[in-house]
Design a protein around this motif. Sequence first.
Motif, PDB file in Angstrom:
ATOM      1  N   PRO A 159     -15.752   4.154  26.988  1.00  0.00           N
ATOM      2  CA  PRO A 159     -17.127   3.709  27.285  1.00  0.00           C
ATOM      3  C   PRO A 159     -18.130   4.102  26.199  1.00  0.00           C
ATOM      4  CG  PRO A 159     -16.112   4.670  29.232  1.00  0.00           C
ATOM      5  CD  PRO A 159     -15.190   4.959  28.080  1.00  0.00           C
ATOM      6  N   GLY A 160     -18.896   3.117  25.751  1.00  0.00           N
ATOM      7  CA  GLY A 160     -19.966   3.361  24.793  1.00  0.00           C
ATOM      8  C   GLY A 160     -19.522   3.531  23.352  1.00  0.00           C
ATOM      9  N   LEU A 161     -18.225   3.468  23.071  1.00  0.00           N
ATOM     10  CA  LEU A 161     -17.733   3.679  21.710  1.00  0.00           C
ATOM     11  C   LEU A 161     -17.344   2.350  21.060  1.00  0.00           C
ATOM     12  CD1 LEU A 161     -15.501   6.879  22.026  1.00  0.00           C
ATOM     13  CD2 LEU A 161     -17.970   6.680  21.695  1.00  0.00           C
ATOM     14  N   VAL A 162     -17.294   2.370  19.723  1.00  0.00           N
ATOM     15  CA  VAL A 162     -16.855   1.193  18.977  1.00  0.00           C
ATOM     16  C   VAL A 162     -15.455   1.433  18.435  1.00  0.00           C
ATOM     17  CG1 VAL A 162     -19.196   0.533  18.325  1.00  0.00           C
ATOM     18  CG2 VAL A 162     -17.876   2.010  16.803  1.00  0.00           C
ATOM     19  N   THR A 163     -14.679   0.379  18.376  1.00  0.00           N
ATOM     20  CA  THR A 163     -13.340   0.468  17.797  1.00  0.00           C
ATOM     21  C   THR A 163     -13.454   0.841  16.322  1.00  0.00           C
ATOM     22  OG1 THR A 163     -12.449  -1.152  19.343  1.00  0.00           O
ATOM     23  CG2 THR A 163     -11.248  -0.856  17.274  1.00  0.00           C
ATOM     24  N   MET A 222      -4.549   4.745  17.119  1.00  0.00           N
ATOM     25  CA  MET A 222      -5.863   4.112  17.184  1.00  0.00           C
ATOM     26  C   MET A 222      -5.864   2.789  16.433  1.00  0.00           C
ATOM     27  SD  MET A 222      -8.698   7.058  16.598  1.00  0.00           S
ATOM     28  CE  MET A 222      -8.627   8.633  17.449  1.00  0.00           C
ATOM     29  N   PRO A 223      -6.035   1.677  17.135  1.00  0.00           N
ATOM     30  CA  PRO A 223      -6.197   0.402  16.438  1.00  0.00           C
ATOM     31  C   PRO A 223      -7.482   0.414  15.606  1.00  0.00           C
ATOM     32  CG  PRO A 223      -5.629   0.049  18.734  1.00  0.00           C
ATOM     33  CD  PRO A 223      -5.962   1.493  18.587  1.00  0.00           C
ATOM     34  N   VAL A 224      -7.470  -0.358  14.530  1.00  0.00           N
ATOM     35  CA  VAL A 224      -8.613  -0.440  13.619  1.00  0.00           C
ATOM     36  C   VAL A 224      -8.850  -1.911  13.276  1.00  0.00           C
ATOM     37  CG1 VAL A 224      -9.495   0.255  11.360  1.00  0.00           C
ATOM     38  CG2 VAL A 224      -8.020   1.810  12.635  1.00  0.00           C
ATOM     39  N   ARG A 225     -10.109  -2.277  13.097  1.00  0.00           N
ATOM     40  CA  ARG A 225     -10.411  -3.613  12.589  1.00  0.00           C
ATOM     41  C   ARG A 225     -10.546  -3.511  11.085  1.00  0.00           C
ATOM     42  NH1 ARG A 225      -8.923  -8.365  14.270  1.00  0.00           N
ATOM     43  NH2 ARG A 225     -10.284 -10.063  13.601  1.00  0.00           N
ATOM     44  N   ASP A 226      -9.698  -4.213  10.344  1.00  0.00           N
ATOM     45  CA  ASP A 226      -9.669  -4.151   8.884  1.00  0.00           C
ATOM     46  C   ASP A 226     -10.472  -5.286   8.259  1.00  0.00           C
ATOM     47  OD1 ASP A 226      -8.041  -1.910   8.816  1.00  0.00           O
ATOM     48  OD2 ASP A 226      -6.178  -3.073   8.711  1.00  0.00           O
ATOM     49  N   LEU A 227     -11.389  -4.930   7.363  1.00  0.00           N
ATOM     50  CA  LEU A 227     -12.118  -5.900   6.552  1.00  0.00           C
ATOM     51  C   LEU A 227     -11.542  -5.799   5.138  1.00  0.00           C
ATOM     52  CD1 LEU A 227     -15.761  -5.113   7.748  1.00  0.00           C
ATOM     53  CD2 LEU A 227     -14.084  -6.682   8.772  1.00  0.00           C
ATOM     54  N   VAL A 228     -10.805  -6.799   4.713  1.00  0.00           N
ATOM     55  CA  VAL A 228     -10.018  -6.718   3.487  1.00  0.00           C
ATOM     56  C   VAL A 228     -10.605  -7.611   2.394  1.00  0.00           C
ATOM     57  CG1 VAL A 228      -7.724  -6.943   2.478  1.00  0.00           C
ATOM     58  CG2 VAL A 228      -7.965  -6.293   4.881  1.00  0.00           C
ATOM     59  N   PHE A 229     -10.921  -6.991   1.254  1.00  0.00           N
ATOM     60  CA  PHE A 229     -11.447  -7.698   0.083  1.00  0.00           C
ATOM     61  C   PHE A 229     -10.411  -7.627  -1.033  1.00  0.00           C
ATOM     62  CE2 PHE A 229     -14.967  -6.088   2.520  1.00  0.00           C
ATOM     63  CZ  PHE A 229     -15.924  -7.087   2.487  1.00  0.00           C
ATOM     64  N   ARG A 230     -10.050  -8.752  -1.604  1.00  0.00           N
ATOM     65  CA  ARG A 230      -9.164  -8.766  -2.761  1.00  0.00           C
ATOM     66  C   ARG A 230     -10.004  -8.869  -4.030  1.00  0.00           C
ATOM     67  NH1 ARG A 230      -5.143 -13.386  -0.895  1.00  0.00           N
ATOM     68  NH2 ARG A 230      -4.723 -13.501  -3.129  1.00  0.00           N
ATOM     69  N   VAL A 231      -9.797  -7.935  -4.935  1.00  0.00           N
ATOM     70  CA  VAL A 231     -10.540  -7.894  -6.200  1.00  0.00           C
ATOM     71  C   VAL A 231      -9.535  -7.768  -7.340  1.00  0.00           C
ATOM     72  CG1 VAL A 231     -12.575  -6.838  -5.129  1.00  0.00           C
ATOM     73  CG2 VAL A 231     -10.792  -5.370  -6.097  1.00  0.00           C
ATOM     74  N   HIS A 232      -9.971  -8.131  -8.549  1.00  0.00           N
ATOM     75  CA  HIS A 232      -9.059  -7.984  -9.681  1.00  0.00           C
ATOM     76  C   HIS A 232      -8.884  -6.517 -10.029  1.00  0.00           C
ATOM     77  CE1 HIS A 232      -7.523  -8.090 -13.841  1.00  0.00           C
ATOM     78  NE2 HIS A 232      -6.901  -9.187 -13.420  1.00  0.00           N
ATOM     79  N   ASP A 233      -9.993  -5.798 -10.140  1.00  0.00           N
ATOM     80  CA  ASP A 233      -9.958  -4.361 -10.407  1.00  0.00           C
ATOM     81  C   ASP A 233     -10.944  -3.661  -9.478  1.00  0.00           C
ATOM     82  OD1 ASP A 233      -8.157  -4.133 -12.784  1.00  0.00           O
ATOM     83  OD2 ASP A 233      -9.676  -5.447 -13.671  1.00  0.00           O
TER      84      ASP A 233
END
Length: 314
Positions: free
Chosen positions: A99-103, A18-29
């Motif tokens: 149909p009708g679903l989100v990635t 299953m492919p996924v759309r990644d939202l990546v945040f870089r934080v110190h901690d």
Amino acid sequence: MNLHQPPASAPHILCIGMPVRDLVFRVHDLPAAGHKVRATHFTEFSGGNALNAAVAIARLGGRVRMSGPMGDAGEKVAETIIDDLAQEGIDSSAMVRMPGLVTPISNIMIDHTGERTIVTYRDPQMWKVTLPDTDELLKDCDAILTENRCAEFVRDICFEAQARGIPVVLDYDRVMPLDQPMLRAATYIVFSAEALRGTAETKDDIAALQAIAGMTPAFVGVTKGAGGMIWLEDGRGRHMPSFPIEAVDTLGAGDVFHGAFTLAIAEGQSTEGAMRFSAAAAALKCGRHGGAFASPQRIEVEAFLESAGVRQEA
């Protein structure tokens, strides 16, 4: 991006997942419960175990085809993922639009040590996908790479591949019962440490692998990040250390390992050679930000192994 198209003689790998759309945040901690932190960087890109592995395989010189469920035909996220696959030279014609679903989508935070924390949403209806025709998927296929979370819709094609002498590599990163049929549908099973210990219900990695080996004729091994890799040979545990590298981003490293391992097996490398080749590819990826899209090219892995004094297999 692939610098050139792989030759027609290059192994053809089918990646299912299953492919996924990644939202990546870089934080110190990473933030404590109930707290807020500011991200230093933000990136959005395509991800998911099988997709990440497919990118690694393509960069390392393999021919890759992907299959599995994605969002509705009108969904922009799915179209972006298809475009990203095309940029890497990956054949996405066997992907199935639901149909009708989100990635699926993941929220990922990476701290200053390179470690990551992930929250993922996958619609339960995704698992009801019907893959394209088996004969068509296995045509010209030299190996299959899939993930055990997709057992519901990959099991039959994996058993059929085995019957045709096509090796099946299983990325096992989700705890499942020991009587799970996918254990027998795979030729090679490479666990994450957490999934191995949870499935075998022991913290002793070698004992856990031996327990799994009692349920399947497949090769069994486990990746432990900086702790290296362990696998069974003639019933006994063997250990290979990881290559030392300053990690800045471990996101996708395990997937890169699985992709490189599958390609090496399809090329006819020995198990030990495949483990070493995969470890080198994963190490180089960890030294760069960008998830699996920071995967190295084949020439980089070969140069890295040569600099480490490792003699590569023909």
